[in-house]
Design a protein around this motif. Structure first.
Motif, PDB file in Angstrom:
ATOM      1  N   ALA A   1       0.846  -1.196   0.000  1.00 47.99           N
ATOM      2  CA  ALA A   1       0.000   0.000   0.000  1.00 47.99           C
ATOM      3  C   ALA A   1       0.880   1.244   0.000  1.00 47.99           C
ATOM      4  CB  ALA A   1      -0.921  -0.016   1.216  1.00 47.99           C
TER       5      ALA A   1
ATOM      6  N   LEU B   1     -13.228   8.965  -7.489  1.00 48.01           N
ATOM      7  CA  LEU B   1     -14.294   8.828  -6.490  1.00 48.01           C
ATOM      8  C   LEU B   1     -15.385   9.845  -6.827  1.00 48.01           C
ATOM      9  CD1 LEU B   1     -12.536   8.174  -3.074  1.00 48.01           C
ATOM     10  CD2 LEU B   1     -13.267   6.599  -4.847  1.00 48.01           C
TER      11      LEU B   1
ATOM     12  N   ARG C   1     -17.924  11.190  -5.413  1.00 46.90           N
ATOM     13  CA  ARG C   1     -18.419  12.243  -4.515  1.00 46.90           C
ATOM     14  C   ARG C   1     -17.353  13.274  -4.180  1.00 46.90           C
ATOM     15  NH1 ARG C   1     -21.045   7.847  -2.775  1.00 46.90           N
ATOM     16  NH2 ARG C   1     -19.374   7.322  -1.348  1.00 46.90           N
TER      17      ARG C   1
ATOM     18  N   LEU D   1      -6.127  12.733  -3.258  1.00 51.69           N
ATOM     19  CA  LEU D   1      -6.384  11.515  -2.473  1.00 51.69           C
ATOM     20  C   LEU D   1      -5.112  10.743  -2.098  1.00 51.69           C
ATOM     21  CD1 LEU D   1      -8.883  10.202  -1.262  1.00 51.69           C
ATOM     22  CD2 LEU D   1      -9.009   8.721  -3.269  1.00 51.69           C
TER      23      LEU D   1
ATOM     24  N   THR E   1      -3.571  12.427   0.697  1.00 51.33           N
ATOM     25  CA  THR E   1      -4.327  12.250   1.936  1.00 51.33           C
ATOM     26  C   THR E   1      -3.840  11.000   2.657  1.00 51.33           C
ATOM     27  OG1 THR E   1      -6.234  13.212   0.836  1.00 51.33           O
ATOM     28  CG2 THR E   1      -6.646  12.045   2.886  1.00 51.33           C
ATOM     29  N   PHE E   2      -3.710   9.916   1.884  1.00 45.80           N
ATOM     30  CA  PHE E   2      -3.274   8.667   2.509  1.00 45.80           C
ATOM     31  C   PHE E   2      -1.793   8.722   2.867  1.00 45.80           C
ATOM     32  CE2 PHE E   2      -6.947   7.060  -0.080  1.00 45.80           C
ATOM     33  CZ  PHE E   2      -7.779   6.874   1.010  1.00 45.80           C
TER      34      PHE E   2
ATOM     35  N   ASP F   1      -0.538  11.249   4.258  1.00 51.02           N
ATOM     36  CA  ASP F   1      -0.485  12.154   5.415  1.00 51.02           C
ATOM     37  C   ASP F   1       0.090  13.529   5.110  1.00 51.02           C
ATOM     38  OD1 ASP F   1      -1.769  10.499   7.234  1.00 51.02           O
ATOM     39  OD2 ASP F   1       0.092   9.434   7.714  1.00 51.02           O
TER      40      ASP F   1
ATOM     41  N   ARG G   1      -1.804  19.650   0.319  1.00 50.96           N
ATOM     42  CA  ARG G   1      -2.497  18.735  -0.593  1.00 50.96           C
ATOM     43  C   ARG G   1      -3.234  19.511  -1.669  1.00 50.96           C
ATOM     44  NH1 ARG G   1      -4.767  15.789   4.096  1.00 50.96           N
ATOM     45  NH2 ARG G   1      -6.746  16.801   3.682  1.00 50.96           N
TER      46      ARG G   1
ATOM     47  N   MET H   1      -3.686   8.441   7.825  1.00 47.18           N
ATOM     48  CA  MET H   1      -4.690   9.384   7.310  1.00 47.18           C
ATOM     49  C   MET H   1      -5.270  10.177   8.472  1.00 47.18           C
ATOM     50  SD  MET H   1      -8.117   8.401   5.284  1.00 47.18           S
ATOM     51  CE  MET H   1      -9.057   9.641   4.453  1.00 47.18           C
ATOM     52  N   ASP H   2      -5.294  11.502   8.334  1.00 45.04           N
ATOM     53  CA  ASP H   2      -5.696  12.282   9.503  1.00 45.04           C
ATOM     54  C   ASP H   2      -7.206  12.239   9.713  1.00 45.04           C
ATOM     55  OD1 ASP H   2      -6.777  15.340   8.691  1.00 45.04           O
ATOM     56  OD2 ASP H   2      -5.605  14.303   7.143  1.00 45.04           O
TER      57      ASP H   2
ATOM     58  N   GLU I   1      -9.824  14.536   7.845  1.00 42.43           N
ATOM     59  CA  GLU I   1     -10.155  14.145   6.479  1.00 42.43           C
ATOM     60  C   GLU I   1     -11.045  12.901   6.501  1.00 42.43           C
ATOM     61  OE1 GLU I   1      -9.471  16.179   4.222  1.00 42.43           O
ATOM     62  OE2 GLU I   1     -10.280  15.026   2.547  1.00 42.43           O
TER      63      GLU I   1
ATOM     64  N   ARG J   1     -14.440  14.105   7.101  1.00 44.68           N
ATOM     65  CA  ARG J   1     -15.035  14.753   5.939  1.00 44.68           C
ATOM     66  C   ARG J   1     -15.540  13.722   4.946  1.00 44.68           C
ATOM     67  NH1 ARG J   1     -10.554  17.943   5.617  1.00 44.68           N
ATOM     68  NH2 ARG J   1     -10.915  19.660   7.034  1.00 44.68           N
ATOM     69  N   ILE J   2     -14.708  12.727   4.686  1.00 42.02           N
ATOM     70  CA  ILE J   2     -15.104  11.716   3.701  1.00 42.02           C
ATOM     71  C   ILE J   2     -16.294  10.909   4.228  1.00 42.02           C
ATOM     72  CG2 ILE J   2     -14.334   9.658   2.457  1.00 42.02           C
ATOM     73  CD1 ILE J   2     -11.582  10.848   2.287  1.00 42.02           C
TER      74      ILE J   2
ATOM     75  N   ARG K   1     -19.433  12.873   3.991  1.00 46.14           N
ATOM     76  CA  ARG K   1     -19.860  12.950   2.598  1.00 46.14           C
ATOM     77  C   ARG K   1     -20.594  11.672   2.185  1.00 46.14           C
ATOM     78  NH1 ARG K   1     -14.822  14.583   0.632  1.00 46.14           N
ATOM     79  NH2 ARG K   1     -15.018  16.759   1.236  1.00 46.14           N
ATOM     80  N   SER K   2     -20.066  10.526   2.597  1.00 46.72           N
ATOM     81  CA  SER K   2     -20.739   9.274   2.210  1.00 46.72           C
ATOM     82  C   SER K   2     -22.083   9.148   2.898  1.00 46.72           C
ATOM     83  CB  SER K   2     -19.893   8.061   2.563  1.00 46.72           C
ATOM     84  OG  SER K   2     -18.565   8.373   2.654  1.00 46.72           O
TER      85      SER K   2
ATOM     86  N   ARG L   1     -19.665   0.100  -2.286  1.00 44.12           N
ATOM     87  CA  ARG L   1     -18.482   0.911  -2.556  1.00 44.12           C
ATOM     88  C   ARG L   1     -17.226   0.077  -2.689  1.00 44.12           C
ATOM     89  NH1 ARG L   1     -19.499   4.556   2.220  1.00 44.12           N
ATOM     90  NH2 ARG L   1     -17.383   5.300   1.931  1.00 44.12           N
TER      91      ARG L   1
ATOM     92  N   GLU M   1     -14.885   1.641  -5.012  1.00 44.34           N
ATOM     93  CA  GLU M   1     -14.229   2.815  -4.419  1.00 44.34           C
ATOM     94  C   GLU M   1     -13.112   2.397  -3.480  1.00 44.34           C
ATOM     95  OE1 GLU M   1     -16.585   5.855  -2.640  1.00 44.34           O
ATOM     96  OE2 GLU M   1     -18.197   5.584  -4.091  1.00 44.34           O
TER      97      GLU M   1
ATOM     98  N   MET N   1      -9.249   3.498  -3.695  1.00 44.12           N
ATOM     99  CA  MET N   1      -8.494   4.090  -2.596  1.00 44.12           C
ATOM    100  C   MET N   1      -7.249   3.267  -2.314  1.00 44.12           C
ATOM    101  SD  MET N   1     -11.297   5.688   0.000  1.00 44.12           S
ATOM    102  CE  MET N   1     -12.288   4.258   0.321  1.00 44.12           C
TER     103      MET N   1
ATOM    104  N   ALA O   1      -4.175   3.775  -0.065  1.00 45.72           N
ATOM    105  CA  ALA O   1      -4.858   3.614   1.223  1.00 45.72           C
ATOM    106  C   ALA O   1      -4.399   2.326   1.893  1.00 45.72           C
ATOM    107  CB  ALA O   1      -6.369   3.577   1.025  1.00 45.72           C
TER     108      ALA O   1
ATOM    109  N   ASP P   1      -6.652   2.530   6.961  1.00 44.70           N
ATOM    110  CA  ASP P   1      -7.337   3.746   6.494  1.00 44.70           C
ATOM    111  C   ASP P   1      -8.767   3.418   6.097  1.00 44.70           C
ATOM    112  OD1 ASP P   1      -5.084   5.389   6.763  1.00 44.70           O
ATOM    113  OD2 ASP P   1      -4.351   4.841   4.765  1.00 44.70           O
TER     114      ASP P   1
END
Ligand SMILES: Nc1ncnc2c1ncn2[C@@H]1O[C@H](COP(=O)(O)OP(=O)(O)O)[C@@H](O)[C@H]1O
Ligand SMILES: [Mg+2]
Lengths: 257, 418
Positions: free
Chosen positions: A93, A110, A112, A121, A124-125, A127, A133, B1-2, B5, B8-9, B12-13, B322, B325, B329, B334, B338
């Motif tokens: 990963a 993605l 949305r 993205l 984001t992963f 960090d 970003r 991953m903070d 965020e 937020r994600i 959103r979902s 998902r 998705e 990710m 990811a 995460d």
């Protein structure tokens, strides 16, 4: 975990960004399918390579192994000096996030998230901070000509625009290699040309690019074409005399398709 | 991953499926709400009952006949009400109890059987009045006029009795009492009281019309005393009012006296004299109401479990929908954790949302219930904290399995999906 670097760049002076050595991959689906059988390949840093072959020949499988999405049954794969075979999920990963940039045929954004969030993205992963970003993602979108579409969501973008977002996303973490699996498969010819020009540009600015396609016209933009058939490399065709050479184990005759 | 965020994600979902998420949250709201309603209502009733008893008779010690098998003084209040009507406490008992150190007064209390009460030509059916002594009325009990005098043809009424007639009674009026045996007696209304210091059971009665009569001359119940052939007046209940802060020692002294009392001699073998302080009664009531509250709240917790299943269900659906998705990710870096974190955050948000909305909803319904039951509103803060913790825990717990499934999604398989 072994992080051995395959530093011996065969026949070339440039160190390889990707080394694939005697890789075999089977799938069990109904019967046993041999997707790859003893494939070896080395991509020098900064090279531009196309993988060509008929549908089902194992092109995507090869790309997914290099991209760390899948692991080989035998053989070794290393990217940017990191071995991907026999490692754990977390390492792969990590490599996917930092060393690899994927561009898929179906864009795979993605739905949305906005364009800028999609591009950010991987960061984001990895960090990255929020502002950093966004700045990076916005700059990359500007580079692919979407500076005015930052906050659009994928459903509001055309196919070509989506693929350009995907290319920007692939570059986000400044990877060692960009892997594109039939990036023009879902867009019309003209848009496909724009997408390919972007990939050409990536190469020109020093990125290592591996492009999978079944169209010769597309493959010809690269420096080399690796011909794949039935899970094996049939031959390597060199298109530019001064390009860094790449090596394959079963040294081919350079057969035309 | 903070985490920001991730939040937020996740938000959103959740918002991408507004109705579905709302219905899931509703399930938790119902669960948390019911817990809050029952816990709050239980706490309110408990507080109301306790304060009612505590205020009116903080220093009282109640003596009533009690069945030995009902646990005597340890039995729940009201157990063996039939036993409690047996008249056994004699005037000697009252006098002896009054001589205990620290006793302020002793209030005997019994029932005067009536058939009706008339005032100014209007007759109200009234089956009984309370026969007691002037000591029954503390300073706070009399709201108008004064207590009756012993031996006088006087009556004290409560507010409900005062307004029971066509013409409201006022101090100085005369009422005609028709006794159970048909005799008629006139009595002058000398005071209005809102209760007495005597009598355990009178605390709980509905606030119906009540008349208080001096036991001399109205209370006639007598038993054949310990001396053969002599009938003596006897009461079914005696309340010993202790001086403040003396209740404990007085209760001990009362317990020491009861075995040698006339009451003990007069009671049949299977009965004893029950002695209970207000504190003990309050404790018992609290325990019973507490058990009841926990039981009903426990049932409400079941609906919370249903809410949790709702979250688990919707999160599983979300993971399935998902899958691709998740593959994307993972393709862009990811980690499994995460992905896990994303889905856990989603389910935790649903659970927390349910708790946050369920608390006010529960409180409003509980408030309505306390209005309806005419008791004060008492917050059950511990249960509210419990509800929030449970809401989050339910969300996380219900999301664990789906999130684990999400984390284990194979990116290759996910990306091959349509
Ligand atoms: N995840 C999988 N499960 C089962 N079979 C697979 C899987 N991926 C690929 N295959 C099979 O492996 C072979 C090579 O597939 P692929 O690499 O996708 O070919 P290409 O991309 O060249 O069209 C095909 O026969 C395909 O059906
Ligand atoms: Mg393919």
């Amino acid at each position: 975990m072994s992080q051995s670097t395959e530093s011996h760049a065969e026949r070339g002076s440039v160190s390889p960004a990707v080394t694939v050595s005697d890789v075999t991959k089977h799938y069990q689906l109904g019967g046993r399918v041999t997707a790859l059988d003893g494939v070896s390949l080395s991509l020098p840093e900064g090279s531009y390579t196309a993988v060509m072959g008929p549908s089902g020949s194992g092109k995507s499988t090869l790309l997914n192994l290099i991209g760390g999405l899948d692991t080989p049954d035998s053989g070794t794969v290393s990217v940017g000096g990191t071995r991907l075979d026999g490692t754990d999920d977390a390492t792969r990963a990590d490599v996917r996030g930092t060393e690899i940039g994927f561009v898929f045929q179906t864009f795979d954004l993605l739905p949305r998230l906005t364009a800028v969030q999609n591009v950010a993205l991987p960061l984001t992963f990895a960090d990255w901070g929020r502002a950093a970003r966004r700045d990076r993602a916005a700059a990359l979108l500007g580079d692919v000509g979407l500076g005015d579409r930052l906050d659009h969501r994928p459903p509001e973008l055309s196919g070509g625009q989506r693929q350009r977002v995907a290319i920007a996303r692939a570059l986000a973490a400044d990877p060692s290699v960009v892997l594109a699996d039939e990036p023009t498969g879902n867009v019309d010819t003209e848009t496909g040309g724009e997408v390919l020009s972007l990939l050409d540009g990536l190469h020109e600015s020093g990125n290592t690019v591996l492009l999978v396609t079944h169209a010769r016209r597309v493959a010809e933009r690269a420096q080399q074409i690796v011909h794949v058939r039935d899970g094996a490399i049939e031959g390597v065709e060199r298109l530019e005399g001064d390009a860094p050479t790449l090596s394959v184990a079963d040294d081919p005759t350079g057969g035309e398709n | 991953m903070d985490l920001r965020e991730t939040f937020r994600i996740a938000v959103r979902s959740i918002r991408a499926h507004n109705l579905r998420s709302a219905l899931t949250v509703l399930g938790v709201v119902v669960g948390i709400g019911s817990v809050i309603v029952f816990a709050t209502f239980g706490a309110s009733v408990q507080a109301a009952v306790v304060s009612q008893i505590g205020q009116t008779s903080a220093n009282s010690i109640f003596l009533t006949p009690a069945s030995i098998e009902s646990g005597g003084q340890d039995g729940p209040p009201g157990a063996g009400i039939a036993d409690a009507t047996r008249p056994v406490f004699t005037e000697r008992d009252v006098t002896e109890l009054g001589e205990i150190n620290g006793v302020e007064t002793v209030v005997p209390q019994g029932t005067v059987r009536l058939s009706g009460v008339s005032h100014a030509g209007d007759t109200v059916a009234q089956r009984q009045a309370i026969g007691t002594t002037p000591a029954a009325f503390g300073d706070d009990d009399i709201v108008d006029g004064r207590a009756f005098e012993s031996g006088a043809q006087e009556v004290v009424v409560n507010e409900a009795a005062r307004t029971a007639f066509e013409q409201n009674l006022s101090v100085g009026d005369t009422v005609t009492l028709t006794l159970a045996d048909g005799d008629r007696r006139n009595a002058t209304v000398v005071g209005v009281a809102d209760g007495t210091r005597g009598g355990l059971l009178s605390q709980f009665g509905p606030s119906g019309p009540q008349l208080y009569l001096p036991s001399e001359p109205f209370y006639q119940t007598s038993v054949e005393g310990t001396t053969d052939g002599v009938r003596v007046t006897a009461y079914p209940q005696v309340t010993v009012v202790a001086e403040p802060s003396q209740t404990g020692t007085v209760a001990d002294a009362v317990r020491a006296y009861t075995p040698e009392s006339d009451a003990a001699a007069l009671l049949p073998a299977e009965q004893t004299v029950g002695v209970q302080t207000t504190g003990e009664i309050v404790g018992q009531i609290q325990e019973i109401l507490g058990q009841l509250t926990r039981f009903v709240t426990g049932i409400a917790v079941l609906s919370l479990v249903v809410g949790a299943i709702g979250i688990a269900n919707i999160t599983l659906v979300s993971v399935t929908e998902r899958t691709r998705e998740i593959g994307i990710m993972k393709a862009v870096g990811a980690q499994n954790r995460d992905v896990m974190q994303l889905f856990l955050t989603e389910s935790a948000l649903l659970g927390t949302g349910g708790a946050v909305l369920g608390i006010p909803v529960g409180l409003v319904v509980a408030w309505g219930a306390t209005r309806f039951a005419e008791v004060g509103f008492t917050l059950a803060l511990d249960w509210m904290a419990f509800a929030v913790v449970v809401g989050v825990a339910v969300g996380v717990g219900a999301g664990l399995y789906p999130a684990w499934r999400a984390a284990r999604v194979d990116p290759i398989e996910a990306l091959r999906q349509e």
